[in-house]
Design an enzyme around this catalytic site. Structure first.
Site, PDB file in Angstrom:
ATOM      1  N   CYS A   3     -14.959 -13.729  16.690  1.00 31.36           N
ATOM      2  CA  CYS A   3     -15.481 -12.959  17.813  1.00 31.36           C
ATOM      3  C   CYS A   3     -14.303 -12.381  18.591  1.00 31.36           C
ATOM      4  O   CYS A   3     -13.437 -13.118  19.066  1.00 31.36           O
ATOM      5  CB  CYS A   3     -16.327 -13.854  18.715  1.00 31.36           C
ATOM      6  SG  CYS A   3     -16.749 -13.075  20.282  1.00 31.36           S
ATOM      7  N   HIS A  45     -18.447 -18.640  24.630  1.00 33.99           N
ATOM      8  CA  HIS A  45     -19.180 -17.648  23.838  1.00 33.99           C
ATOM      9  C   HIS A  45     -20.664 -17.687  24.172  1.00 33.99           C
ATOM     10  O   HIS A  45     -21.342 -18.686  23.929  1.00 33.99           O
ATOM     11  CB  HIS A  45     -18.980 -17.875  22.338  1.00 33.99           C
ATOM     12  CG  HIS A  45     -19.645 -16.822  21.505  1.00 33.99           C
ATOM     13  ND1 HIS A  45     -19.042 -15.615  21.211  1.00 33.99           N
ATOM     14  CD2 HIS A  45     -20.879 -16.767  20.965  1.00 33.99           C
ATOM     15  CE1 HIS A  45     -19.874 -14.875  20.505  1.00 33.99           C
ATOM     16  NE2 HIS A  45     -21.004 -15.550  20.341  1.00 33.99           N
ATOM     17  N   ASN A  86     -24.867  -4.119  28.365  1.00 31.71           N
ATOM     18  CA  ASN A  86     -25.626  -3.589  27.240  1.00 31.71           C
ATOM     19  C   ASN A  86     -26.078  -4.769  26.382  1.00 31.71           C
ATOM     20  O   ASN A  86     -25.266  -5.629  26.041  1.00 31.71           O
ATOM     21  CB  ASN A  86     -24.753  -2.638  26.416  1.00 31.71           C
ATOM     22  CG  ASN A  86     -24.311  -1.431  27.225  1.00 31.71           C
ATOM     23  OD1 ASN A  86     -25.055  -0.922  28.053  1.00 31.71           O
ATOM     24  ND2 ASN A  86     -23.083  -0.975  26.994  1.00 31.71           N
ATOM     25  N   HIS A  97     -20.581 -10.638  22.259  1.00 34.23           N
ATOM     26  CA  HIS A  97     -20.161 -11.678  23.217  1.00 34.23           C
ATOM     27  C   HIS A  97     -20.447 -11.074  24.590  1.00 34.23           C
ATOM     28  O   HIS A  97     -19.914  -9.992  24.903  1.00 34.23           O
ATOM     29  CB  HIS A  97     -18.674 -11.997  22.999  1.00 34.23           C
ATOM     30  CG  HIS A  97     -18.081 -13.022  23.920  1.00 34.23           C
ATOM     31  ND1 HIS A  97     -17.306 -14.085  23.462  1.00 34.23           N
ATOM     32  CD2 HIS A  97     -18.112 -13.135  25.268  1.00 34.23           C
ATOM     33  CE1 HIS A  97     -16.898 -14.806  24.501  1.00 34.23           C
ATOM     34  NE2 HIS A  97     -17.372 -14.241  25.606  1.00 34.23           N
ATOM     35  N   HIS A  99     -20.754  -9.450  28.032  1.00 35.30           N
ATOM     36  CA  HIS A  99     -19.724  -8.852  28.882  1.00 35.30           C
ATOM     37  C   HIS A  99     -20.373  -7.871  29.833  1.00 35.30           C
ATOM     38  O   HIS A  99     -21.417  -7.278  29.518  1.00 35.30           O
ATOM     39  CB  HIS A  99     -18.651  -8.151  28.039  1.00 35.30           C
ATOM     40  CG  HIS A  99     -19.195  -7.161  27.067  1.00 35.30           C
ATOM     41  ND1 HIS A  99     -19.739  -7.535  25.854  1.00 35.30           N
ATOM     42  CD2 HIS A  99     -19.306  -5.806  27.124  1.00 35.30           C
ATOM     43  CE1 HIS A  99     -20.147  -6.458  25.211  1.00 35.30           C
ATOM     44  NE2 HIS A  99     -19.910  -5.381  25.963  1.00 35.30           N
ATOM     45  N   HIS A 101     -19.522  -4.446  32.122  1.00 31.34           N
ATOM     46  CA  HIS A 101     -18.600  -3.339  32.376  1.00 31.34           C
ATOM     47  C   HIS A 101     -18.569  -3.091  33.889  1.00 31.34           C
ATOM     48  O   HIS A 101     -19.621  -2.999  34.527  1.00 31.34           O
ATOM     49  CB  HIS A 101     -19.099  -2.048  31.718  1.00 31.34           C
ATOM     50  CG  HIS A 101     -19.253  -2.117  30.222  1.00 31.34           C
ATOM     51  ND1 HIS A 101     -18.398  -1.480  29.355  1.00 31.34           N
ATOM     52  CD2 HIS A 101     -20.177  -2.730  29.443  1.00 31.34           C
ATOM     53  CE1 HIS A 101     -18.797  -1.690  28.106  1.00 31.34           C
ATOM     54  NE2 HIS A 101     -19.871  -2.440  28.134  1.00 31.34           N
TER      55      HIS A 101
HETATM   56  P1  AMP Z   1     -20.565  -2.709  24.499  1.00 32.85           P
HETATM   57  O1  AMP Z   1     -20.779  -1.418  23.771  1.00 32.85           O
HETATM   58  O2  AMP Z   1     -21.330  -2.856  25.776  1.00 32.85           O
HETATM   59  O3  AMP Z   1     -20.757  -3.898  23.570  1.00 32.85           O
HETATM   60  O4  AMP Z   1     -19.060  -2.694  24.967  1.00 32.85           O
HETATM   61  C1  AMP Z   1     -17.991  -3.110  24.178  1.00 32.85           C
HETATM   62  C2  AMP Z   1     -16.760  -2.551  24.811  1.00 32.85           C
HETATM   63  O5  AMP Z   1     -15.652  -3.272  24.335  1.00 32.85           O
HETATM   64  C3  AMP Z   1     -16.496  -1.073  24.510  1.00 32.85           C
HETATM   65  O6  AMP Z   1     -16.449  -0.334  25.724  1.00 32.85           O
HETATM   66  C4  AMP Z   1     -15.149  -1.101  23.785  1.00 32.85           C
HETATM   67  O7  AMP Z   1     -14.334   0.005  24.117  1.00 32.85           O
HETATM   68  C5  AMP Z   1     -14.559  -2.405  24.266  1.00 32.85           C
HETATM   69  N1  AMP Z   1     -13.579  -3.041  23.397  1.00 32.85           N
HETATM   70  C6  AMP Z   1     -13.699  -3.281  22.061  1.00 32.85           C
HETATM   71  N2  AMP Z   1     -12.603  -3.905  21.599  1.00 32.85           N
HETATM   72  C7  AMP Z   1     -11.771  -4.068  22.661  1.00 32.85           C
HETATM   73  C8  AMP Z   1     -10.476  -4.632  22.834  1.00 32.85           C
HETATM   74  N3  AMP Z   1      -9.785  -5.172  21.808  1.00 32.85           N
HETATM   75  N4  AMP Z   1      -9.916  -4.619  24.071  1.00 32.85           N
HETATM   76  C9  AMP Z   1     -10.579  -4.064  25.109  1.00 32.85           C
HETATM   77  N5  AMP Z   1     -11.800  -3.524  25.016  1.00 32.85           N
HETATM   78  C10 AMP Z   1     -12.395  -3.509  23.808  1.00 32.85           C
HETATM   79 ZN    ZN Z   2     -17.206 -14.835  21.556  1.00 30.71          ZN
END
Ligand code: AMP
Ligand code: ZN
Length: 113
Positions: A3, A45, A86, A97, A99, A101
Site C-alpha cells: 500500500c 491502514h 473520494n 488507503h 485519505h 485532500h
Molecule cells: P484519490 O484519487 O482520492 O484516491 O487520491 C489519491 C491522490 O494521491 C492523488 O491526488 C494522487 O496525486 C496522490 N498520490 C499518489 N501517489 C502519491 C505519492 N507517492 N505522493 C503523494 N501523492 C500521491
Molecule cells: Zn495502507
C-alpha cells in the site's frame, strides 16, 4: 501490505511531509490540483470511508483538527479551502488507503464533475 500510503507513513517511500504525529501524516500531493493540495492520512491502514466504524472514527475527527491547523499554516484559512474524501470507483478513489485532500489557494468549482 503493498500500500503506497502505508509505505509513505513508514518512510519507505519519500514524501514532502507537512505534519506528522502518532496517528496521522500529511504530505503534499504529488500531482497538485490547486496551489495548496495536501493529503492527510491515518498511519493505520483503513481502506476507505466504507471502513470507518465506532472503533476508528476518532481518527477522522483528528484529521479535521489537523486540516484546520494546516489551513492556517498554509495560508488558506481566510480565503477558504475544501476537504475531500473520494470513496470507491464512482467516488474517484485511486489509492486504497483512507485519505483526505485539503485543497485551497484558488477558487474551486462546485459541483464536482
Ligand atoms: P484519490 O484519487 O482520492 O484516491 O487520491 C489519491 C491522490 O494521491 C492523488 O491526488 C494522487 O496525486 C496522490 N498520490 C499518489 N501517489 C502519491 C505519492 N507517492 N505522493 C503523494 N501523492 C500521491
Ligand atoms: Zn495502507
Amino acid at each position: 501490505m503493498d500500500c503506497i500510503f502505508c509505505k509513505i507513513a513508514s518512510k519507505e517511500i519519500p514524501s514532502k511531509v507537512v505534519f506528522e504525529d502518532e496517528q496521522v501524516i500529511a504530505f503534499h500531493d504529488i500531482s497538485p490540483e490547486a496551489p495548496v493540495h495536501v493529503l492527510i492520512v491515518p498511519k493505520a491502514h483503513i481502506a476507505s470511508a466504507n471502513d470507518i466504524t465506532g472503533d476508528n472514527s476518532h481518527i477522522v475527527a483528528h484529521i479535521f483538527e489537523v486540516a484546520a491547523s494546516l489551513a492556517g499554516r498554509l495560508g488558506v484559512a481566510e480565503s477558504g479551502f475544501r476537504i475531500v474524501n473520494n470513496c470507491g470507483n464512482d467516488g474517484g478513489q485511486t489509492v486504497g488507503h483512507l485519505h483526505f485532500h485539503l485543497l485551497g489557494g484558488r477558487s474551486l468549482q462546485w459541483p464536482p464533475g
